[in-house]
Design a protein around this motif. Structure first.
Motif, PDB file in Angstrom:
ATOM      1  N   SER A 115       1.544  18.810  19.959  1.00  0.00           N
ATOM      2  CA  SER A 115       1.003  19.140  18.641  1.00  0.00           C
ATOM      3  C   SER A 115       0.349  17.903  18.051  1.00  0.00           C
ATOM      4  N   ALA A 116      -0.643  18.149  17.192  1.00  0.00           N
ATOM      5  CA  ALA A 116      -1.335  17.079  16.487  1.00  0.00           C
ATOM      6  C   ALA A 116      -1.519  17.497  15.037  1.00  0.00           C
ATOM      7  N   LEU A 117      -1.183  16.584  14.114  1.00  0.00           N
ATOM      8  CA  LEU A 117      -1.268  16.862  12.684  1.00  0.00           C
ATOM      9  C   LEU A 117      -2.075  15.753  12.006  1.00  0.00           C
ATOM     10  N   PRO A 118      -3.397  15.836  12.023  1.00  0.00           N
ATOM     11  CA  PRO A 118      -4.212  14.852  11.299  1.00  0.00           C
ATOM     12  C   PRO A 118      -4.263  15.180   9.807  1.00  0.00           C
ATOM     13  N   THR A 119      -4.082  14.182   8.977  1.00  0.00           N
ATOM     14  CA  THR A 119      -4.196  14.360   7.527  1.00  0.00           C
ATOM     15  C   THR A 119      -5.151  13.300   6.978  1.00  0.00           C
ATOM     16  N   PHE A 120      -5.976  13.705   6.021  1.00  0.00           N
ATOM     17  CA  PHE A 120      -6.907  12.786   5.381  1.00  0.00           C
ATOM     18  C   PHE A 120      -6.285  12.252   4.095  1.00  0.00           C
ATOM     19  N   ILE A 121      -6.366  10.945   3.926  1.00  0.00           N
ATOM     20  CA  ILE A 121      -5.744  10.304   2.768  1.00  0.00           C
ATOM     21  C   ILE A 121      -6.520  10.666   1.498  1.00  0.00           C
ATOM     22  N   VAL A 122      -5.804  11.257   0.552  1.00  0.00           N
ATOM     23  CA  VAL A 122      -6.418  11.690  -0.708  1.00  0.00           C
ATOM     24  C   VAL A 122      -5.972  10.821  -1.878  1.00  0.00           C
ATOM     25  N   ASN A 123      -4.931  10.051  -1.672  1.00  0.00           N
ATOM     26  CA  ASN A 123      -4.448   9.141  -2.716  1.00  0.00           C
ATOM     27  C   ASN A 123      -4.089   7.823  -2.048  1.00  0.00           C
ATOM     28  N   ASP A 167      -8.260  -5.689  -3.964  1.00  0.00           N
ATOM     29  CA  ASP A 167      -8.019  -4.273  -3.695  1.00  0.00           C
ATOM     30  C   ASP A 167      -8.775  -3.880  -2.437  1.00  0.00           C
ATOM     31  N   LEU A 168      -8.090  -3.188  -1.528  1.00  0.00           N
ATOM     32  CA  LEU A 168      -8.738  -2.764  -0.298  1.00  0.00           C
ATOM     33  C   LEU A 168      -9.677  -1.600  -0.582  1.00  0.00           C
ATOM     34  N   LYS A 169     -10.897  -1.699  -0.073  1.00  0.00           N
ATOM     35  CA  LYS A 169     -11.898  -0.668  -0.301  1.00  0.00           C
ATOM     36  C   LYS A 169     -11.583   0.584   0.513  1.00  0.00           C
ATOM     37  N   TYR A 170     -11.852   1.735  -0.102  1.00  0.00           N
ATOM     38  CA  TYR A 170     -11.684   3.001   0.612  1.00  0.00           C
ATOM     39  C   TYR A 170     -12.873   3.219   1.528  1.00  0.00           C
ATOM     40  N   GLN A 171     -12.597   3.580   2.777  1.00  0.00           N
ATOM     41  CA  GLN A 171     -13.653   3.836   3.746  1.00  0.00           C
ATOM     42  C   GLN A 171     -13.350   5.146   4.458  1.00  0.00           C
ATOM     43  N   PHE A 172     -14.153   6.187   4.197  1.00  0.00           N
ATOM     44  CA  PHE A 172     -13.935   7.482   4.846  1.00  0.00           C
ATOM     45  C   PHE A 172     -14.274   7.383   6.333  1.00  0.00           C
ATOM     46  N   PRO A 173     -13.469   7.993   7.243  1.00  0.00           N
ATOM     47  CA  PRO A 173     -12.231   8.695   6.904  1.00  0.00           C
ATOM     48  C   PRO A 173     -11.012   7.798   7.078  1.00  0.00           C
ATOM     49  N   GLU A 174     -10.168   7.708   6.075  1.00  0.00           N
ATOM     50  CA  GLU A 174      -8.858   7.097   6.212  1.00  0.00           C
ATOM     51  C   GLU A 174      -7.869   8.213   6.507  1.00  0.00           C
ATOM     52  N   VAL A 175      -7.045   8.024   7.532  1.00  0.00           N
ATOM     53  CA  VAL A 175      -6.223   9.132   8.024  1.00  0.00           C
ATOM     54  C   VAL A 175      -4.794   8.681   8.297  1.00  0.00           C
ATOM     55  N   ILE A 176      -3.904   9.651   8.292  1.00  0.00           N
ATOM     56  CA  ILE A 176      -2.550   9.512   8.827  1.00  0.00           C
ATOM     57  C   ILE A 176      -2.417  10.613   9.874  1.00  0.00           C
ATOM     58  N   MET A 180       0.822  -1.208   0.000  1.00  0.00           N
ATOM     59  CA  MET A 180       0.000   0.000   0.000  1.00  0.00           C
ATOM     60  C   MET A 180       0.855   1.256   0.000  1.00  0.00           C
ATOM     61  N   THR A 181       0.285   2.282  -0.636  1.00  0.00           N
ATOM     62  CA  THR A 181       0.892   3.604  -0.709  1.00  0.00           C
ATOM     63  C   THR A 181      -0.202   4.633  -0.471  1.00  0.00           C
ATOM     64  N   ASN A 182       0.041   5.552   0.459  1.00  0.00           N
ATOM     65  CA  ASN A 182      -0.971   6.530   0.836  1.00  0.00           C
ATOM     66  C   ASN A 182      -0.367   7.919   0.948  1.00  0.00           C
ATOM     67  N   ILE A 183      -1.112   8.924   0.535  1.00  0.00           N
ATOM     68  CA  ILE A 183      -0.712  10.329   0.664  1.00  0.00           C
ATOM     69  C   ILE A 183      -1.871  11.081   1.294  1.00  0.00           C
ATOM     70  N   GLY A 184      -1.569  11.889   2.318  1.00  0.00           N
ATOM     71  CA  GLY A 184      -2.602  12.636   3.004  1.00  0.00           C
ATOM     72  C   GLY A 184      -2.237  14.099   3.171  1.00  0.00           C
ATOM     73  N   ILE A 185      -3.235  14.957   3.218  1.00  0.00           N
ATOM     74  CA  ILE A 185      -3.043  16.379   3.496  1.00  0.00           C
ATOM     75  C   ILE A 185      -4.015  16.788   4.590  1.00  0.00           C
ATOM     76  N   GLY A 186      -3.634  17.791   5.368  1.00  0.00           N
ATOM     77  CA  GLY A 186      -4.498  18.227   6.451  1.00  0.00           C
ATOM     78  C   GLY A 186      -3.913  19.432   7.166  1.00  0.00           C
ATOM     79  N   ALA A 187      -4.366  19.639   8.377  1.00  0.00           N
ATOM     80  CA  ALA A 187      -3.924  20.777   9.174  1.00  0.00           C
ATOM     81  C   ALA A 187      -4.013  20.392  10.647  1.00  0.00           C
TER      82      ALA A 187
END
Length: 316
Positions: free
Chosen positions: A236-244, A257-266, A212-219
């Motif tokens: 500090s806490a930096l939650p990011t939501f996986i967009v890819n 293939d693993l199904k996407y289930q919102f919210p997937e996070v890093i 698996m490969t995941n990329i997340g963005i957040g604030a």
């Protein structure tokens, strides 16, 4: 300083000029004041010597439904301890780390950490290659199965980065690299980006592999609390939501293939306690990474990676 000066005098003139130019560049950057000195300051000394003890670990959990039956598993890697010595000059630090257990042949895993903490931005890069996971597997209607060491081989790369909007008043390096000193309490909203790549192989009945490969963005948000002079508490806490997300699992001849289930996070969390007096300082820092992928009603996987560091240093 005298041995360094004598060594410098023995170098060719061209090399001396390069060193002098590099030193001037480091000094200019180190002394540049683009922050509020009532909140942040540079140490008055140029050199820093620091000893560190690092302890880290990792856990992988799964959950899902197989043939209508719920199952769970947990695999935990043996914690790893390293000793390191670092030398810093005007904000630039080089360190050497040793793992006593690995030197004695008791630990075969490999881990690489690279960190850069600046006031405006920074990042962590963590690579972990581990084979010493142990754990268990539970399924409805069955007795718990113990999973011994050596069945699971995991290679994981974690990358997380931040941008601090309030860097004139808030300093990440004050908590994590001690190249700044936080004088007054301040916080900052943070822009965050994260990435994770993982390759896992489980040798059980038939070979099971996961990629698996995941990329997340957040604030997120970070805060440096200075309760008294010489003390610093950071969280500090930096939650990011996986967009890819691209994740596949192979079991025997079957591929899924693993199904996407919102919210997937890093999620990246950091904490620190620092005490300084005179030219001495000591402290403890923590970095925590959590990732969840998939649907627990089908198949989901949860990754946890953590590191705790204690340190003592001298500014000279």
């Amino acid at each position: 300083m005298m041995p360094a000066l004598m060594w410098g005098m023995t170098l060719p003139l061209s090399a001396q000029r390069i060193i002098q130019r590099l030193d001037s560049m480091l000094s200019a950057n180190y002394r540049k004041v683009n922050y509020d000195t009532a909140y942040i300051m540079r140490p008055q000394t140029k050199w820093t010597v620091m000893a560190r003890l690092n302890v880290s670990g990792a856990t992988i959990e799964t959950e899902g439904i197989d043939a209508g039956q719920h199952y769970q598993s947990e695999m935990e890697a043996n914690s790893k301890a390293t000793l390191s010595l670092g030398v810093g000059y005007q904000g630039f630090t080089v360190s050497l780390a040793l793992n006593p257990a690995k030197l004695m042949g008791k630990y075969n895993d490999y881990e690489l950490n690279f960190n850069l903490y600046r006031r405006s931005f920074g990042f962590d890069v963590i690579y972990h290659d581990a084979k010493n996971f142990t754990g268990w597997y539970d399924q409805e209607g069955m007795e718990r199965i113990v999973l011994p060491d050596g069945m699971l081989h995991v290679r994981t790369l974690n990358v997380n980065a931040y941008y601090a909007f309030n860097s004139r008043y808030f300093s990440y390096p004050a908590a994590f690299s001690q190249s700044y000193i936080q004088r007054r309490s301040a916080g900052s909203f943070l822009l965050a980006a994260s990435g994770m790549g993982q390759r896992a192989t489980l040798d059980w009945e038939q070979e099971l592999s996961l990629k698996m490969t995941n990329i997340g963005i957040g604030a997120g948000y970070g805060y440096n609390y200075v309760p008294h002079q010489g003390w610093l508490l950071h969280i500090s806490a930096l939650p990011t939501f996986i967009v890819n997300n691209h994740a596949t699992m192979t079991f025997g001849d079957d591929r899924m293939d693993l199904k996407y289930q919102f919210p997937e996070v890093i999620i990246t969390g950091r904490g620190a306690v620092v005490r300084q007096w005179g030219n001495k300082f000591l402290g403890l820092t923590m970095v925590y990474n959590f990732t969840n992928i998939g649907d627990k009603d089908d198949f989901s996987i949860y990754n946890t990676k953590w590191r705790i560091r204690t340190f003592f240093g001298l500014r000279i």
